[in-house]
Design an enzyme around this catalytic site. Structure first.
Site, PDB file in Angstrom:
ATOM      1  N   ASP A 120       0.848  -1.199   0.000  1.00 45.72           N
ATOM      2  CA  ASP A 120       0.000   0.000   0.000  1.00 45.72           C
ATOM      3  C   ASP A 120       0.889   1.257   0.000  1.00 45.72           C
ATOM      4  OD1 ASP A 120      -2.395   1.445   0.202  1.00 45.72           O
ATOM      5  OD2 ASP A 120      -2.367   1.406   2.389  1.00 45.72           O
ATOM      6  N   ASN A 168     -10.178   0.772  -0.285  1.00 47.14           N
ATOM      7  CA  ASN A 168      -9.233   0.516   0.815  1.00 47.14           C
ATOM      8  C   ASN A 168      -9.815   0.932   2.165  1.00 47.14           C
ATOM      9  OD1 ASN A 168      -7.616   0.041  -1.378  1.00 47.14           O
ATOM     10  ND2 ASN A 168      -6.034   1.519  -0.814  1.00 47.14           N
TER      11      ASN A 168
END
Ligand code: 13P
Length: 287
Positions: free
Chosen positions: A84, A229
């Protein structure tokens, strides 16, 4: 076995739902997310920030842990292990360690540099069958000590990056990480529609999934968002339940020092949060 996020996101675009990326911080977190995904027959993406990577003893440790869990827990749904907001160096390290998906966040570079660095990763990821997420227009808020100013992406820049051959694109549309302030203006659907218009069927990624109202999530999915997310919401749920358990003195009953018992309510809270998100995103039963 870990898989690239490409196929699950292509299916999500076709089926008009989104796959959740849930960030992991430790073994309990990872197990809770994998078990929930399996129970609900949902594809899932495990997100790892560089900070969480360091905390969990490095990328190789994480790859070993996740692969072991997939086997030991008998996980059959597609699972992608995704870096990420990676730096260029972090992206290369995760590729070498065995991650199946990478985000290179070049949004803070001038667009030419973002293009050059993203291009360098496209070929490697292609050859290895790893999915690659790029970012245009920085996502606001604070994550791992990095503070972004939250902006709306330029649709032409989005097209330039999408045309490089990345798998998915995170475009800033007024979303921010962490809790949204009271006076938040909401998502810019005009920006999202303009980006979608330029990039066609490229799966779009919505960061900052914590605290976005359900109707905005649904509208974003209808406009091409295929990956959402979520990090802070799992953390808030875990912290609240753990705090409650300790404050109520429950950890002092019986075998009061058992870490497995102390963490159990927090783990259940993570599972409930993941389930709620998968329902909202429409990914249940899609594995
Ligand atoms: P939240 O922490 O706001 O859920 O955002 C998570 C995220 O976008 C990770 O990249």
């Amino acid at each position: 076995m870990l898989v690239s996020a490409k196929e699950m996101l292509t299916k999500a675009i076709e089926g008009k739902y989104a796959v959740g990326q849930f960030n992991i911080n430790n073994l309990e977190w990872t197990k809770a997310i994998l078990q929930t995904a399996e129970e609900l027959k949902s594809p899932v993406i495990l997100g790892v920030s560089e900070g969480a990577g360091k905390y969990m003893c490095g990328y190789k440790t994480i790859v070993g842990m996740v692969n072991g869990m997939i086997e030991e827990l008998g996980i059959t749904v597609p699972v992608a292990l995704h870096l990420d907001h990676g730096t260029f160096e972090g992206a290369k390290a995760c590729i070498n360690a065995g991650f199946s998906s990478i985000m290179f966040d070049g949004s803070h570079y001038p667009i030419e540099e973002n293009i050059a660095k993203t291009t360098a990763l496209v070929n490697t990821c292609d050859v290895l069958g790893i999915s690659l997420e790029a970012e245009v227009g920085s996502i606001g808020g604070e994550e791992d000590g990095v503070i972004g100013a939250g902006e709306c992406a330029d649709p032409d820049e989005c097209k330039a990056i999408a045309d490089l051959g990345v798998t998915m694109l995170a475009a800033g549309i007024g979303n921010i990480h962490g809790k949204y302030p009271e006076n938040w203006a909401g998502l810019s659907f005009d920006t999202l529609a303009a980006v979608k218009d330029k990039v066609g069927d490229m799966p779009l990624v919505l960061h900052g999934g914590t605290g976005i109202p359900a109707d905005m999530i649904k509208k974003a999915i209808s406009l091409g968002v295929a990956k959402i997310n979520v990090n802070t919401e799992c953390q808030l749920a875990f912290a609240a339940e753990t705090r409650k358990y300790i404050e109520e003195g429950k950890d002092l009953q019986g075998k009061g020092f058992d870490p497995r018992k102390i963490l159990a309510p927090g783990v259940e809270a993570i599972k409930a949060t993941v389930k709620e998100k998968m329902e909202l995103f429409g990914s249940i039963g899609k594995a």
